[in-house]
Design a protein around this motif. Structure first.
Motif, PDB file in Angstrom:
ATOM      1  N   THR A   1      25.109  -6.322 -21.111  1.00 41.46           N
ATOM      2  CA  THR A   1      26.457  -5.636 -21.359  1.00 41.46           C
ATOM      3  C   THR A   1      27.288  -5.439 -20.233  1.00 41.46           C
ATOM      4  OG1 THR A   1      25.543  -3.451 -21.291  1.00 41.46           O
ATOM      5  CG2 THR A   1      24.926  -4.359 -23.394  1.00 41.46           C
ATOM      6  N   LYS A   2      28.421  -5.151 -20.783  1.00 37.90           N
ATOM      7  CA  LYS A   2      29.378  -4.844 -19.691  1.00 37.90           C
ATOM      8  C   LYS A   2      29.118  -3.247 -19.064  1.00 37.90           C
ATOM      9  CE  LYS A   2      34.425  -3.856 -18.901  1.00 37.90           C
ATOM     10  NZ  LYS A   2      35.471  -3.935 -19.633  1.00 37.90           N
ATOM     11  N   LYS A   3      29.221  -3.125 -17.836  1.00 37.90           N
ATOM     12  CA  LYS A   3      28.872  -1.912 -17.072  1.00 37.90           C
ATOM     13  C   LYS A   3      30.119  -0.994 -17.237  1.00 37.90           C
ATOM     14  CE  LYS A   3      26.617   0.060 -13.114  1.00 37.90           C
ATOM     15  NZ  LYS A   3      27.290   1.293 -13.020  1.00 37.90           N
ATOM     16  N   PRO A   4      29.858   0.317 -18.096  1.00 40.61           N
ATOM     17  CA  PRO A   4      31.244   0.952 -18.135  1.00 40.61           C
ATOM     18  C   PRO A   4      31.835   1.504 -16.671  1.00 40.61           C
ATOM     19  CG  PRO A   4      29.402   1.595 -19.396  1.00 40.61           C
ATOM     20  CD  PRO A   4      28.870   0.913 -18.432  1.00 40.61           C
ATOM     21  N   ARG A   5      33.045   1.283 -16.750  1.00 38.86           N
ATOM     22  CA  ARG A   5      33.793   1.987 -15.373  1.00 38.86           C
ATOM     23  C   ARG A   5      34.447   3.475 -15.558  1.00 38.86           C
ATOM     24  NH1 ARG A   5      36.755  -3.417 -12.882  1.00 38.86           N
ATOM     25  NH2 ARG A   5      34.781  -4.819 -12.561  1.00 38.86           N
ATOM     26  N   SER A   6      34.569   3.621 -16.991  1.00 44.19           N
ATOM     27  CA  SER A   6      35.169   4.925 -17.154  1.00 44.19           C
ATOM     28  C   SER A   6      34.917   5.419 -18.442  1.00 44.19           C
ATOM     29  CB  SER A   6      36.792   4.987 -16.979  1.00 44.19           C
ATOM     30  OG  SER A   6      37.380   4.111 -17.898  1.00 44.19           O
ATOM     31  N   LYS A   7      35.271   6.436 -18.731  1.00 47.43           N
ATOM     32  CA  LYS A   7      34.822   6.999 -20.183  1.00 47.43           C
ATOM     33  C   LYS A   7      35.458   6.079 -21.295  1.00 47.43           C
ATOM     34  CE  LYS A   7      34.096  11.968 -19.320  1.00 47.43           C
ATOM     35  NZ  LYS A   7      34.236  13.409 -19.408  1.00 47.43           N
ATOM     36  N   ALA A   8      36.678   5.489 -20.881  1.00 44.12           N
ATOM     37  CA  ALA A   8      37.190   4.553 -21.866  1.00 44.12           C
ATOM     38  C   ALA A   8      36.430   3.456 -22.165  1.00 44.12           C
ATOM     39  CB  ALA A   8      38.631   4.051 -21.325  1.00 44.12           C
ATOM     40  N   ASP A   9      35.389   3.162 -21.515  1.00 45.84           N
ATOM     41  CA  ASP A   9      34.714   1.847 -21.788  1.00 45.84           C
ATOM     42  C   ASP A   9      33.304   2.241 -22.666  1.00 45.84           C
ATOM     43  OD1 ASP A   9      36.210   0.291 -20.032  1.00 45.84           O
ATOM     44  OD2 ASP A   9      34.725   0.702 -18.402  1.00 45.84           O
ATOM     45  N   LEU A  10      33.391   3.697 -22.793  1.00 48.56           N
ATOM     46  CA  LEU A  10      32.040   4.113 -23.453  1.00 48.56           C
ATOM     47  C   LEU A  10      32.223   3.881 -25.049  1.00 48.56           C
ATOM     48  CD1 LEU A  10      31.251   7.405 -21.551  1.00 48.56           C
ATOM     49  CD2 LEU A  10      30.318   5.114 -21.336  1.00 48.56           C
ATOM     50  N   VAL A  11      31.269   3.227 -25.825  1.00 49.80           N
ATOM     51  CA  VAL A  11      31.190   3.236 -27.388  1.00 49.80           C
ATOM     52  C   VAL A  11      30.559   4.305 -28.009  1.00 49.80           C
ATOM     53  CG1 VAL A  11      30.144   1.802 -29.098  1.00 49.80           C
ATOM     54  CG2 VAL A  11      30.826   0.703 -26.957  1.00 49.80           C
ATOM     55  N   PRO A  12      31.428   5.037 -28.777  1.00 54.32           N
ATOM     56  CA  PRO A  12      30.981   6.139 -29.608  1.00 54.32           C
ATOM     57  C   PRO A  12      29.651   5.952 -30.529  1.00 54.32           C
ATOM     58  CG  PRO A  12      32.836   5.633 -30.472  1.00 54.32           C
ATOM     59  CD  PRO A  12      32.554   4.734 -29.300  1.00 54.32           C
ATOM     60  N   PRO A  13      28.958   6.828 -30.587  1.00 51.44           N
ATOM     61  CA  PRO A  13      27.699   6.733 -31.691  1.00 51.44           C
ATOM     62  C   PRO A  13      28.493   6.918 -33.039  1.00 51.44           C
ATOM     63  CG  PRO A  13      27.254   8.769 -30.190  1.00 51.44           C
ATOM     64  CD  PRO A  13      28.629   8.107 -29.653  1.00 51.44           C
ATOM     65  N   PRO A  14      27.727   6.320 -33.890  1.00 51.39           N
ATOM     66  CA  PRO A  14      28.443   6.471 -35.342  1.00 51.39           C
ATOM     67  C   PRO A  14      29.263   7.475 -35.879  1.00 51.39           C
ATOM     68  CG  PRO A  14      26.354   5.358 -35.363  1.00 51.39           C
ATOM     69  CD  PRO A  14      26.459   6.024 -33.865  1.00 51.39           C
ATOM     70  N   ASP A  15      28.702   9.006 -35.515  1.00 50.19           N
ATOM     71  CA  ASP A  15      29.362  10.078 -35.841  1.00 50.19           C
ATOM     72  C   ASP A  15      30.298  10.604 -34.602  1.00 50.19           C
ATOM     73  OD1 ASP A  15      27.165  10.664 -34.339  1.00 50.19           O
ATOM     74  OD2 ASP A  15      26.400  12.131 -35.797  1.00 50.19           O
ATOM     75  N   GLY A  16      30.613   9.711 -33.763  1.00 47.74           N
ATOM     76  CA  GLY A  16      31.450  10.340 -32.636  1.00 47.74           C
ATOM     77  C   GLY A  16      30.791  10.924 -31.441  1.00 47.74           C
ATOM     78  N   PHE A  17      31.656  11.085 -30.404  1.00 52.29           N
ATOM     79  CA  PHE A  17      31.139  11.683 -29.024  1.00 52.29           C
ATOM     80  C   PHE A  17      30.738  13.027 -29.484  1.00 52.29           C
ATOM     81  CE2 PHE A  17      33.756   8.210 -26.994  1.00 52.29           C
ATOM     82  CZ  PHE A  17      32.504   7.614 -26.645  1.00 52.29           C
TER      83      PHE A  17
END
Length: 372
Positions: free
Chosen positions: A130-146
């Protein structure tokens, strides 16, 4: 690989005394730290949900959740773990602690070398794929959100483990269901603390069965084989729930449906149906294939930590983990007799499946504990 060790009882009285399972209720609820490569509702996420129920019942004292890179990169896992503790109502009382983001000595070049050497297997390489997150913008939320109210703790996971062990000497069980990097760091930086840990229950390794990343290696130990080998040599009781055990405890369609379609659905059972029902590749599974199964992996480590009598068969061996790029990277070799420089490890091989499945279904289908 394995040396063809047959099942055996502990050969020496001293080992029988050292590795006899302790009752969880002898000194109050078992104090547990979960060290995990967390994913929302795969086996790691299920373990945290089950632990929250055991905590609400007073069966365990869940001190915290340490998060280490493995299935995904650490920061993605932390976002999912924090949301899980908030979802379960334990976000304020059970902290999520950032662990190691990278293995001790298994980089992208070593990963490439493993497969260039013909490692085989199914090729699932966890975070490396997978792509390594560099910031919060790269994070994928769980199905019900962060998470909206809960934040990860600032203290590093290794430091949290050290602090906890010193505060509760000989009382803490580490349920290690991800790569063993955090525990190896604890031992390297604070070797005096190792003897203060009651036991480590590990999900990892492939002893006499094929691996699930390469033909010879299980993901957790392959991801950081140096850490795995170092932890197996520590002077602390270590119990391993390997792929050999999970191969005998499949999640069947019948067990799946008892959780995915309970009489009283919860947020957990809804997520379970959405994620687990899609199968490991997300393209089909229990919801589409009546004959689909997958192993129960990490759940067995928590089960043993809470109730060792789930294990009906076990053996004591002296294992080592290959930590050299190539086709055997992360593979296990072991002996039934003492080996200089190695430590005896208890390996679980069979469970009382009927009782284990009932316990699993019960914890996964209970109402979310009010306030944790």
């Amino acid at each position: 690989m394995a040396l063809g060790v047959r099942l055996l009882a502990c050969p020496f009285l001293v080992l029988a005394m050292c590795f006899a399972p302790a009752r969880a209720d002898e000194a109050g609820p078992a104090k547990i730290i979960i060290d995990t490569d967390f994913a929302t509702m795969l086996d790691d996420g299920q373990v945290v949900a089950m632990a929250a129920q055991l905590r609400a019942e007073g069966k365990i004292d869940l001190l915290g959740v340490a998060v280490v890179s493995g299935d995904e990169w650490r920061d993605q896992e932390i976002a999912e773990a924090v949301r899980m503790t908030e979802r379960l109502g334990i976000g304020e009382s059970v902290g999520v602690y950032p662990g190691a983001d990278l293995p001790l000595a298994h980089d992208r070049a070593a990963v490439a070398a493993d497969f260039a050497a013909g490692a085989g297997g199914d090729g699932f390489i966890g975070a490396w794929g997978t792509k390594k997150p560099r910031s919060k913008a790269d994070l994928v939320p769980p199905p019900d959100g962060f998470a909206e109210r809960t934040e990860p703790r600032r203290q590093r996971a290794a430091d949290f483990i050290v602090q906890s062990a010193r505060a509760h000497p000989h009382e803490i069980t580490i349920v290690a269901i991800g790569p063993l990097t955090d525990l190896a760091l604890v031992a390297r930086e604070h070797p005096d603390v190792v003897g203060l840990i009651k036991q480590v229950v590990v999900m990892g390794g492939a002893f006499d069965v094929p691996g699930n990343t390469t033909a010879k290696a299980e993901l957790n130990w392959w991801f950081d084989p140096v850490a795995a080998d170092e932890v197996l040599k520590l002077p602390v009781p270590v119990v391993v729930a390997p792929l050999d055990l999970s191969a005998t405890t499949p999640l069947t369609g019948e067990v799946y449906r008892r959780i995915a379609r309970p009489a009283r659905p919860t947020a957990i059972t809804d997520l379970y149906r959405e994620i687990v029902g899609a199968g490991l590749d997300g393209k089909g599974g229990f919801e589409d294939d009546p004959g689909y199964t997958q192993p129960l992996w990490d759940q067995s480590a928590l089960a043993y930590a809470v109730d060792p009598s789930f294990a009906t068969t076990r053996r004591v061996v002296w294992p080592a983990v290959v930590a050299k790029p190539g086709a055997s990277d992360g593979a296990v070799s072991y002996s039934a007799a003492p080996v200089p420089g190695r430590r005896p490890v208890t390996v679980l091989t069979r469970f009382d499946n009927d009782r284990y499945y009932s316990w699993y279904v019960d914890l996964m289908t209970r109402p979310v504990p009010p306030g944790g």
